[in-house]
Each structure stands twice: as structure tokens, then as C-alpha cells.
Design a protein around this motif. Structure first.
Motif, PDB file in Angstrom:
ATOM      1  N   ALA A   1      35.156  46.321 -29.273  1.00 28.14           N
ATOM      2  CA  ALA A   1      35.229  45.015 -29.516  1.00 28.14           C
ATOM      3  C   ALA A   1      33.428  44.458 -29.468  1.00 28.14           C
ATOM      4  CB  ALA A   1      35.716  43.967 -28.595  1.00 28.14           C
ATOM      5  N   TYR A   2      32.772  45.406 -29.383  1.00 31.24           N
ATOM      6  CA  TYR A   2      31.435  44.832 -29.134  1.00 31.24           C
ATOM      7  C   TYR A   2      30.881  45.759 -29.735  1.00 31.24           C
ATOM      8  CZ  TYR A   2      30.324  43.340 -23.974  1.00 31.24           C
ATOM      9  OH  TYR A   2      30.651  42.511 -23.048  1.00 31.24           O
TER      10      TYR A   2
ATOM     11  N   VAL B   1      21.202  49.603 -30.957  1.00 31.31           N
ATOM     12  CA  VAL B   1      21.837  48.313 -30.767  1.00 31.31           C
ATOM     13  C   VAL B   1      22.819  48.246 -30.174  1.00 31.31           C
ATOM     14  CG1 VAL B   1      22.107  46.722 -32.583  1.00 31.31           C
ATOM     15  CG2 VAL B   1      20.231  48.325 -33.518  1.00 31.31           C
ATOM     16  N   THR B   2      23.659  48.577 -30.296  1.00 28.86           N
ATOM     17  CA  THR B   2      25.020  47.619 -29.432  1.00 28.86           C
ATOM     18  C   THR B   2      24.269  48.037 -28.076  1.00 28.86           C
ATOM     19  OG1 THR B   2      26.194  49.631 -30.929  1.00 28.86           O
ATOM     20  CG2 THR B   2      27.318  48.370 -29.127  1.00 28.86           C
ATOM     21  N   ALA B   3      24.008  48.713 -27.083  1.00 30.90           N
ATOM     22  CA  ALA B   3      23.687  48.504 -26.393  1.00 30.90           C
ATOM     23  C   ALA B   3      22.991  47.356 -25.874  1.00 30.90           C
ATOM     24  CB  ALA B   3      23.303  50.339 -25.355  1.00 30.90           C
TER      25      ALA B   3
ATOM     26  N   GLY C   1      25.573  40.052 -21.198  1.00 28.55           N
ATOM     27  CA  GLY C   1      25.988  39.579 -20.553  1.00 28.55           C
ATOM     28  C   GLY C   1      24.746  38.652 -19.459  1.00 28.55           C
ATOM     29  N   ALA C   2      23.969  39.188 -19.771  1.00 32.02           N
ATOM     30  CA  ALA C   2      22.999  38.359 -19.039  1.00 32.02           C
ATOM     31  C   ALA C   2      22.512  37.254 -19.946  1.00 32.02           C
ATOM     32  CB  ALA C   2      21.502  38.941 -20.381  1.00 32.02           C
ATOM     33  N   LEU C   3      22.869  36.541 -21.371  1.00 30.62           N
ATOM     34  CA  LEU C   3      22.952  35.340 -21.569  1.00 30.62           C
ATOM     35  C   LEU C   3      24.165  34.712 -20.848  1.00 30.62           C
ATOM     36  CD1 LEU C   3      22.429  34.856 -25.450  1.00 30.62           C
ATOM     37  CD2 LEU C   3      20.607  35.156 -23.227  1.00 30.62           C
ATOM     38  N   THR C   4      25.556  35.414 -20.554  1.00 31.90           N
ATOM     39  CA  THR C   4      26.820  34.434 -20.264  1.00 31.90           C
ATOM     40  C   THR C   4      26.564  34.344 -18.262  1.00 31.90           C
ATOM     41  OG1 THR C   4      27.751  35.262 -21.766  1.00 31.90           O
ATOM     42  CG2 THR C   4      29.011  34.384 -19.982  1.00 31.90           C
ATOM     43  N   PHE C   5      26.076  35.555 -17.969  1.00 32.95           N
ATOM     44  CA  PHE C   5      26.311  35.596 -16.823  1.00 32.95           C
ATOM     45  C   PHE C   5      24.893  35.813 -15.775  1.00 32.95           C
ATOM     46  CE2 PHE C   5      30.239  37.251 -18.247  1.00 32.95           C
ATOM     47  CZ  PHE C   5      30.897  36.102 -17.583  1.00 32.95           C
TER      48      PHE C   5
ATOM     49  N   ILE D   1      25.289  44.229 -25.683  1.00 33.48           N
ATOM     50  CA  ILE D   1      25.683  44.374 -24.811  1.00 33.48           C
ATOM     51  C   ILE D   1      25.352  43.654 -23.697  1.00 33.48           C
ATOM     52  CG2 ILE D   1      27.315  45.612 -22.901  1.00 33.48           C
ATOM     53  CD1 ILE D   1      28.049  47.780 -25.353  1.00 33.48           C
ATOM     54  N   LEU D   2      24.294  44.492 -23.263  1.00 31.03           N
ATOM     55  CA  LEU D   2      23.735  43.446 -22.782  1.00 31.03           C
ATOM     56  C   LEU D   2      22.492  42.126 -22.322  1.00 31.03           C
ATOM     57  CD1 LEU D   2      21.387  46.990 -21.318  1.00 31.03           C
ATOM     58  CD2 LEU D   2      23.167  46.006 -20.207  1.00 31.03           C
ATOM     59  N   ILE D   3      22.016  41.894 -23.528  1.00 28.61           N
ATOM     60  CA  ILE D   3      21.784  41.028 -23.607  1.00 28.61           C
ATOM     61  C   ILE D   3      22.890  39.527 -24.083  1.00 28.61           C
ATOM     62  CG2 ILE D   3      20.505  39.129 -25.477  1.00 28.61           C
ATOM     63  CD1 ILE D   3      19.052  41.659 -26.986  1.00 28.61           C
TER      64      ILE D   3
END
Length: 569
Positions: free
Chosen positions: A386-387, A537-539, A546-550, A542-544
Motif C-alpha cells: 500500500a505504501y 523514495v518509497t522508504a 510515519g513522522a508526520l502522523t506520530f 514511509i518514514l515521512i
């Protein structure tokens, strides 16, 4: 220190060696190709389909597949709930245990049917052998098989195939993958010292005074332990889980547990490569997640080896953080196990996560937030792809190329479902109940830790529930007869259900929609997804994401706690 890192390195090498072999086998099973177990299992499976009335050749749509999951899981949940509530009248109950409170029974039922196995009770003093072995043990197979079926159906849809038949996928997940390995694993565990008996607890005199008697809980643990890890269930036969010497007696069993809990999630990436006939992309995706996985292990390992600065000051020298750890595993195996169990959504523990250094709390929480290192049983692999779909769309817009995945256009419906799945559902079932519990720390939460660590403790409980992990920072008053136990049992049940079934349905609908799209020919404007650049880019996505949300939660929890300890507070 070197010995600890060598142990971790050997384990990682074994994972890399086993994964492609197991992945090819899983792919052959679900592609209907010949395997070495066919002669034994095909007649047995055909008998199951015949007796149950399953039409094995019938293909299901996304909604049909989802309904089959919901209906079957509902029936199994009712059976387990009744088994728990009437366990006092059922056999294999040598200590005469009665039923727990209704809310504990309800939470336990929902927790185990969703493959989470979050435990608000002590196994050896709450549930009988009958309930643990036939009730929870049965769901260890079916809940794991359900997740694996969803992952396989999702991969089929991505590659343009029909989703398949849930009942066939569930049956084959158990008969061809989970059950054979569990039989072998149980024998290995018995040989390594894990008990397997229906005898009552052993009563022995204590070392301090032979006139004082102590009851030592035993039970049919070995077969329970292997499927607990292989199926990413994580629920312990004993309250102490894999820190208990009867569940995990030595370094050898610890290694087997790590390898089994990570084997299916890693292998599914290579199964995808076989099914999609794109082994290059499978290796790239595996490499991306593996690098993140190793990086997380390094962060936790360094933090645990360096220890607590406050304690080191008192000792006058540096010492690893041994609080909440078993000496037989030490800092290295505890760090490796913690990252693996939260990365794979298993939830078993061989040390207390509540005692990890702030860096350990940061990483374990991040694993629960991201859900892709390595992700849950089947559904984690689907989350990873999905990512990938989201990265295809974002990258395509940035560089002006057509957003396509496997020759099928990524359009509004796919983006909405993917964004809904990743950016909305998971945070809702973590952040909202966490905020409510933190607003009433005495009445609802029963938090045993103050300050920043207390915040992490609460958020971890809901993140673990929503991610179908089941581990905890522990210390919360979430066990009856505590007054706050009712809140924890009911509120986490909502996160358990929402975190399991809403994403599963969304993933199936997403895969179904993609499978129905007409493939388009690749052109110079098509964005290739099997390149190092796109994988990088996918990595980043994923990290961005996650960072923006949590990240605000992590900043107020583990990060703030690290700064507090560093300044001597």
C-alpha cells in the motif's frame, strides 16, 4: 559487546538465508504448483472441502472474501467466548479455575480472534488447559491463517489475478504452512526443555524453608509456543511470556523463536516476487525493509548496551541496562527480540519493554506505528505494498510520469483507499482513545509511570492493539479486579477490531479494484518500480508519513524522556 553483535549478525544471516527458500515454497502453494507435501495433504484438503461444502474452484470478489472472513471469525469468536465463560465446567482444568470477568473474557476473545493476543490476565492462573490449548491454540492457527490469506489475496489482486477463495486459502495456510512447521517446532522445543504435559502444577518446598510449599505452573506449553511465534500470535501460556524459562529456556530456543516469528513476513515478500514474476523488485523491497530493520536493531542495541546514565553515574562505570531482562539473553538478544517482535506484530517478549531505554521505546513504538518492518501475518506485507502504491502516485505527480503499478493505472479510488488505510484508520484507533485515557489518568488509565514515560505507556497499549501486536509497556492497571480494567478491556477491544478488520476490508477492495483494471503497455512515460531509486523514495515516503502522523507523540514521550535522563532528571 562484540559477542552480542556477533550473535545478532549470525541471526540476521540465517534470516537472509531462509527467507528466499521459504518464500518460493509459499508462492508454489498459493499458485497451485506442485510441492513435496501434495501426496499427503491434497487428499486431506479435498476431504475437508467435501465435508464442509466449500467449492474450492469458486473465486471470490473483494466483498465476498471480506464477508467470508467476518462470518467465519464471528462464529469462532462466539465459540471461544463461551469456552472461556464455561471453562469451570469443562475438562482439563486441574486447578479448578472458574471463569474470569465478562469484560476480560470479551477482550481476550476479540484479542485472539484478531491475531493480536493482547493479554489483560495471567495465563497460568486465569485460563485452564482446555481453554488455552483447544480455544486459544485453535485461534492461533485460524487467525494467523486469516491474515496470511488476506496477504496472498492482496498480492494476487496486484498482479491482475482474481483474489481466490478465502476458505481454500485459510485451509492451505494451515495445512501446508502453519501445521507442518508447528509439529516439527514443537518436537524441537520439547527436546530443548519446554514442557508438554497435562499434569497439574507441581508443588515443591521452597529453598528458604522446606515447610513452605510453592506451586510451579506447568502445562502443554511446547506446541502452544511454536504456533504462538510462527503465527505471530505472541500470547503467552504464562504471564511472563517468553521471559519465562518454561516458554523460552535458553539461547537456542530464543533463536528458534526469533526465526519463526520473522519467517513468514519476510518470506511473503519473496512469494510476491515469484507470483509477480519480478524477483528483482522482491529483493529491492526486502533490502529496503532489511536496512530499516537492522538500523532499528542498532539503535536499540546501542541504547541498551550503554545503559542508563543515571545508574552508570551511581556505579562509577558503564553497564548495560539489565533492568527487566533475563540474564540468559542479555542486552543483545533482548534488543533483537524487541525490534523483531514489534516489527513482525508478534508481540511476544523476552524482556520487559517498559524497562527499555528511551531509544528502545522510540523504536518499538515506531514499529507499531509504521507496521511494515516486517509487518503482520500477511496484512503487514499488504501494508508495505500500500505504501508502494502511495509512493507511485506521489512520485508520478512529482516527475510528471504516469502513476502505474504492474501496468495498471493508479487512480482516485486506489489513492483514496490507500490514504484512508495508512493515514486515517491507524491513527484514529491509537490517538483518540489515548487522548481520552490520558485526560483521566486516575479514573480510566491507572498509569503506574509518571511524566513522559506514562504517556508512552498509554499510547503503546493502543498502538499495540491497533497494530494487532499485543505486547505492552505493562504496569497499567488493566487486569481485573482493578477499577480501570473495565476501561482498558472495552476501549482496546475497539482498537483491536478497528485495527484488524477495517484495514483488511480496505486492502481486499483495493486489490479487487486493481485486478479489474485493464493493463496498459509500458512506455517511456511509465514509472518503473523495480529500481533502487524508486525503492529509496518509497522508504522516504514511509518514514515521512510515519513522522508526520506520530512524531508529536514520540516527541512528548520517548524523545522527551531521553532528554530528561541525559540532563540527570
Amino acid at each position: 559487546m562484540l559477542q552480542g553483535w556477533i550473535q545478532i549478525g549470525i541471526t540476521l544471516l540465517l534470516i537472509v538465508a531462509i527467507t528466499p527458500i521459504f518464500g518460493r515454497y509459499i508462492a508454489r502453494v498459493f499458485l497451485g504448483k506442485k510441492t513435496f507435501l501434495d501426496k499427503v495433504l491434497t487428499p486431506f484438503e479435498n476431504l475437508i472441502f467435501s465435508l464442509s461444502g466449500v467449492q474450492s474452484k469458486v473465486q471470490m470478489t473483494g466483498w465476498q472474501y471480506a464477508r467470508a472472513i467476518l462470518y467465519s471469525n464471528l462464529v469462532m469468536a462466539i465459540m471461544l467466548f463461551l469456552m472461556i465463560m464455561f471453562q469451570g465446567a469443562l475438562p482439563l482444568n486441574p486447578t479448578g479455575l472458574s471463569a474470569p470477568s465478562w469484560d476480560t473474557a470479551l477482550h481476550t476473545t476479540i484479542s485472539f480472534i484478531t491475531n493480536t493476543d493482547q493479554q489483560h490476565y495471567a495465563g497460568e492462573t486465569t485460563l485452564s488447559y482446555f481453554t488455552q490449548t483447544l480455544g486459544l491454540g485453535f485461534l492461533f492457527f485460524t487467525s494467523a491463517g486469516t491474515g496470511l490469506a488476506v496477504g496472498i489475496a492482496f498480492i494476487r489482486g496486484l498482479t491482475g489475478r482474481s483474489l481466490g477463495n478465502f476458505y481454500v486459502d485459510l485451509t492451505q495456510s494451515i495445512t501446508r504452512i502453519l501445521l507442518p512447521i508447528s509439529i516439527i517446532g514443537a518436537i524441537i522445543f520439547i527436546a530443548a526443555g519446554v514442557p508438554e504435559t497435562l499434569s497439574a502444577p507441581v508443588v515443591v518446598p521452597t529453598l528458604e524453608d522446606e515447610n513452605i510449599r510453592q506451586a510451579i505452573a506447568i502445562g502443554p506449553v511446547a506446541h502452544f509456543e511454536i504456533i504462538k511465534q510462527l503465527g505471530e500470535n505472541g500470547g503467552g501460556f504464562f504471564s511472563a511470556n517468553s521471559t519465562h524459562p518454561f516458554e523460552n529456556p535458553n539461547s537456542f530456543t530464543n533463536l528458534i523463536q526469533i526465526l519463526t516469528m520473522i519467517s513468514i513476513p519476510t518470506a511473503l515478500i519473496f512469494a510476491y516476487g515469484e507470483i509477480a514474476n519480478n524477483r528483482k523488485q522482491a529483493w529491492l523491497i526486502f533490502g529496503m525493509v532489511f536496512i530499516l530493520y537492522v538500523s532499528f536493531i542498532v539503535v536499540v542495541g546501542i541504547g541498551e548496551y550503554q545503559g542508563n546514565p543515571l545508574v552508570n553515574t551511581l556505579l562509577g562505570s558503564q553497564s548495560p541496562n539489565f533492568e527487566g531482562k533475563e540474564v540468559r539473553f542479555g542486552w543483545a538478544q533482548s534488543a533483537l527480540f524487541a525490534v523483531t517482535t514489534t516489527g513482525t506484530m508478534t508481540g511476544a517478549v523476552n524482556s520487559m519493554h517498559d524497562s527499555l531505554m528511551p531509544s528502545g521505546g522510540f523504536i518499538t513504538l515506531s514499529n507499531l506505528f509504521l507496521q511494515i518492518i516486517w509487518g503482520g501475518q500477511g496484512t503487514g506485507t499488504a501494508y508495505l505494498f500500500a505504501y508502494l502504491i502511495l509512493a507511485v502516485f506521489v512520485t508520478g505527480l512529482m516527475v510528471g510520469r504516469t502513476p502505474e503499478f504492474f501496468g495498471r493505472k493508479i487512480e482516485k479510488n486506489e489513492v483514496v483507499l490507500t490514504s484512508f488505510l495508512i493515514l486515517l484508520i491507524h491513527p484514529i484507533f491509537i490517538l483518540i482513545p489515548s487522548a481520552i485515557a490520558l485526560a483521566f489518568p486516575d479514573q480510566l488509565a491507572g498509569i503506574s509511570n509518571s511524566g513522559f514515560h506514562g504517556l508512552s505507556q498509554v499510547v503503546y497499549e493502543y498502538a499495540s492493539a491497533a497494530a494487532n501486536n499485543g505486547s505492552g509497556f505493562e504496569g497499567l492497571a488493566d487486569t481485573q479486579p482493578a477499577s480501570s480494567a473495565l476501561w482498558w478491556n472495552l476501549s482496546t477491544s475497539v482498537s483491536l477490531l478497528g485495527g484488524r478488520y477495517i484495514p483488511a476490508i480496505a486492502l481486499l477492495l483495493l486489490a479487487d479494484g486493481i485486478s479489474r483494471k485493464q493493463p496498459v503497455a509500458m512506455t517511456t512515460g511509465t514509472l518503473r518500480t523495480d529500481t533502487v531509486l524508486f525503492t529509496t523514495v518509497t522508504a522516504g515516503v514511509i518514514l515521512i508519513m510515519g513522522a508526520l502522523t506520530f512524531f508529536p507523540v514520540l516527541a512528548l514521550g520517548s524523545i522527551a524522556e531521553a532528554f530528561l535522563i541525559a540532563r540527570g532528571g
